[in-house]
Design a protein around this motif. Structure first.
Motif, PDB file in Angstrom:
ATOM      1  N   ASP A 156      -4.046 -76.512 -35.701  1.00  0.00           N
ATOM      2  CA  ASP A 156      -4.190 -77.887 -36.192  1.00  0.00           C
ATOM      3  C   ASP A 156      -3.464 -78.040 -37.525  1.00  0.00           C
ATOM      4  O   ASP A 156      -3.862 -77.444 -38.523  1.00  0.00           O
ATOM      5  N   ASP A 177      -8.108 -81.340 -41.925  1.00  0.00           N
ATOM      6  CA  ASP A 177      -9.034 -82.229 -42.618  1.00  0.00           C
ATOM      7  C   ASP A 177      -9.199 -83.563 -41.903  1.00  0.00           C
ATOM      8  O   ASP A 177      -9.966 -84.419 -42.345  1.00  0.00           O
ATOM      9  N   ARG A 178      -8.501 -83.732 -40.786  1.00  0.00           N
ATOM     10  CA  ARG A 178      -8.568 -84.978 -40.045  1.00  0.00           C
ATOM     11  C   ARG A 178      -9.460 -84.820 -38.822  1.00  0.00           C
ATOM     12  O   ARG A 178      -9.359 -83.838 -38.078  1.00  0.00           O
ATOM     13  N   THR A 179     -10.315 -85.799 -38.579  1.00  0.00           N
ATOM     14  CA  THR A 179     -11.197 -85.793 -37.419  1.00  0.00           C
ATOM     15  C   THR A 179     -10.585 -86.632 -36.309  1.00  0.00           C
ATOM     16  O   THR A 179     -10.066 -87.724 -36.560  1.00  0.00           O
ATOM     17  N   VAL A 180     -10.635 -86.133 -35.083  1.00  0.00           N
ATOM     18  CA  VAL A 180     -10.170 -86.896 -33.931  1.00  0.00           C
ATOM     19  C   VAL A 180     -11.396 -87.377 -33.156  1.00  0.00           C
ATOM     20  O   VAL A 180     -12.226 -86.567 -32.733  1.00  0.00           O
ATOM     21  N   VAL A 181     -11.499 -88.684 -33.006  1.00  0.00           N
ATOM     22  CA  VAL A 181     -12.609 -89.279 -32.272  1.00  0.00           C
ATOM     23  C   VAL A 181     -12.129 -89.645 -30.875  1.00  0.00           C
ATOM     24  O   VAL A 181     -11.127 -90.351 -30.714  1.00  0.00           O
ATOM     25  N   VAL A 215      -7.598 -91.093 -34.867  1.00  0.00           N
ATOM     26  CA  VAL A 215      -7.776 -90.394 -36.133  1.00  0.00           C
ATOM     27  C   VAL A 215      -8.048 -91.457 -37.184  1.00  0.00           C
ATOM     28  O   VAL A 215      -7.164 -92.259 -37.497  1.00  0.00           O
ATOM     29  N   THR A 257      -2.015 -83.148 -33.808  1.00  0.00           N
ATOM     30  CA  THR A 257      -3.478 -83.121 -33.855  1.00  0.00           C
ATOM     31  C   THR A 257      -4.074 -83.944 -32.711  1.00  0.00           C
ATOM     32  O   THR A 257      -5.010 -83.505 -32.032  1.00  0.00           O
ATOM     33  N   ALA A 292      -6.135 -82.347 -29.382  1.00  0.00           N
ATOM     34  CA  ALA A 292      -7.517 -82.744 -29.100  1.00  0.00           C
ATOM     35  C   ALA A 292      -7.650 -83.284 -27.687  1.00  0.00           C
ATOM     36  O   ALA A 292      -8.600 -82.957 -26.960  1.00  0.00           O
TER      37      ALA A 292
END
Length: 367
Positions: free
Chosen positions: A199, A203-207, A244, A284, A288
């Motif tokens: 990745d 620090d990035r979230t994937v919803v 993201v 990223t 995901a």
């Protein structure tokens, strides 16, 4: 180079080889010094009045006078890929069609006529897999009438460059005045390496979600998405939307879409905020979505990419994707001759109601 130094120069192709993949060498017109010959590889689509028509993998047609030939031979179908998944054109065409479904469809023999109020050419074109059940001229007349009744231009989607593709149909369409407007490519690759990618933006979230929400649609390149467009976007066996979140609420940094269908996972609409370019957000998102598809049993990946989208091509090549075939959209002569016309983007017909914001995002999306 198809012809080695030990190959005896003789023409081993005849008009009986129309429909086969060939390699020919011919004399150049006004050649540069030391470049007397040039080679062409593709499907022999016609041989009439002393002129050969050869369709290359890209769909480009090359006309060669018989008098210019110095060598030629029939060559075997391109070998299966040694890495990544193997697939036929028909399998991929059907998988791609299930991942981007129209709101209206009708059969014409083995052809499928598709319409979705002008939202993208793929959902508003004929998919000609097989025999239409009537002579070609009759089939094309019926196609034009069907789309005219819906106030849409008539498009036929074809493919070139793989076993079972439609070089002969492309030549027949061109001979009847149909105009090729758009060319893109279908790329395929193994899915697991994408899911295993490190990745670059930890620090990035994937919803992930089953539906495209307001935020996702706000980043999507096509603005003013209609109910019909939402229906197309949500179509497919198992559809996932990735977001993201950005620094500001409701404004995503990146988005993507994936459709899982058996062993296949199809990626589309991967778009990144231009202010956040080259930070790995596209990777990223892809990783995901790939992990989700792997958890559902998929093992192979596909996507469609524009021929001139250099950034996307570099990204996908780095992930292990490679081109399988080219596909094209042919516009019928009624639309060309002053009827309903399509713009230069993917939304077609005057009822589409959307506008493409080409400069709004860094886009890796398929077409």
């Amino acid at each position: 180079m198809e012809f080695s130094a030990h190959f005896r120069l003789e023409v081993r192709v005849t008009p009986a080889d129309v429909g086969k993949r060939v390699s020919v060498r011919r004399l150049r017109e006004d050649p540069p010094e030391g470049e007397k010959f040039t080679d062409t590889v593709g499907v022999l689509t016609s041989w009439d009045d002393g002129v050969l028509l050869i369709t290359r993998r890209s769909g480009e047609s090359v006309r060669i006078p018989e008098s210019a030939l110095v060598a030629g031979k029939v060559v075997p179908t391109a070998p299966a890929r040694r890495r990544g998944p193997a697939a036929s054109y028909e399998e991929l065409a059907r998988v791609a069609a299930r991942a981007w479904q129209p709101v209206e469809r009708e059969r014409l023999g083995e052809w499928e006529l598709r319409a979705a109020s002008g939202f993208t050419r793929r959902a508003n074109s004929v998919l000609p897999l097989g025999d239409p059940g009537v002579p070609l001229d009759d089939a094309l007349s019926l196609v034009r009438e069907w789309y005219a009744a819906r106030e849409l231009p008539a498009y036929v989607q074809t493919a070139t460059g793989a076993e079972g593709t439609q070089e002969l149909l492309c030549a027949e369409l061109e001979a009847r005045g149909w105009v090729r407007e758009v060319t893109a490519e279908m790329w395929i690759g193994a899915l697991a390496p994408i899911g295993d990618l490190p990745d670059p933006a930890p620090d990035r979230t994937v919803v992930l979600a089953r539906e495209a929400d307001e935020a996702w649609l706000g980043r999507y390149q096509r603005k003013g998405v209609s109910e019909v467009a939402l229906e197309v976007l949500g179509s497919g066996p198992s559809v996932w939307f990735a977001t993201v979140p950005g620094a500001e609420p409701g404004i995503p940094a990146a988005i993507g879409r994936c459709v899982v269908d058996g062993r296949w996972a199809g990626f589309a609409a991967v778009e990144v905020d231009p202010s956040l370019r080259r930070q790995g957000l596209a990777t990223t998102v892809m990783a995901a979505l790939a992990r989700r598809a792997l958890s559902e049993g998929a093992s192979a990946a596909w996507l469609q990419v524009e021929a001139d989208n250099a950034g996307a091509r570099a990204l996908y090549a780095g992930m292990g994707f490679a081109a399988h075939h080219a596909y094209h959209h042919y516009l019928g002569p009624a639309a060309t001759d002053g009827g309903i016309s399509a713009g230069a983007d993917e939304q077609v017909g005057h009822r589409a109601g959307g506008e493409l914001g080409g400069g709004a995002t860094e886009r890796y999306r398929s077409v």
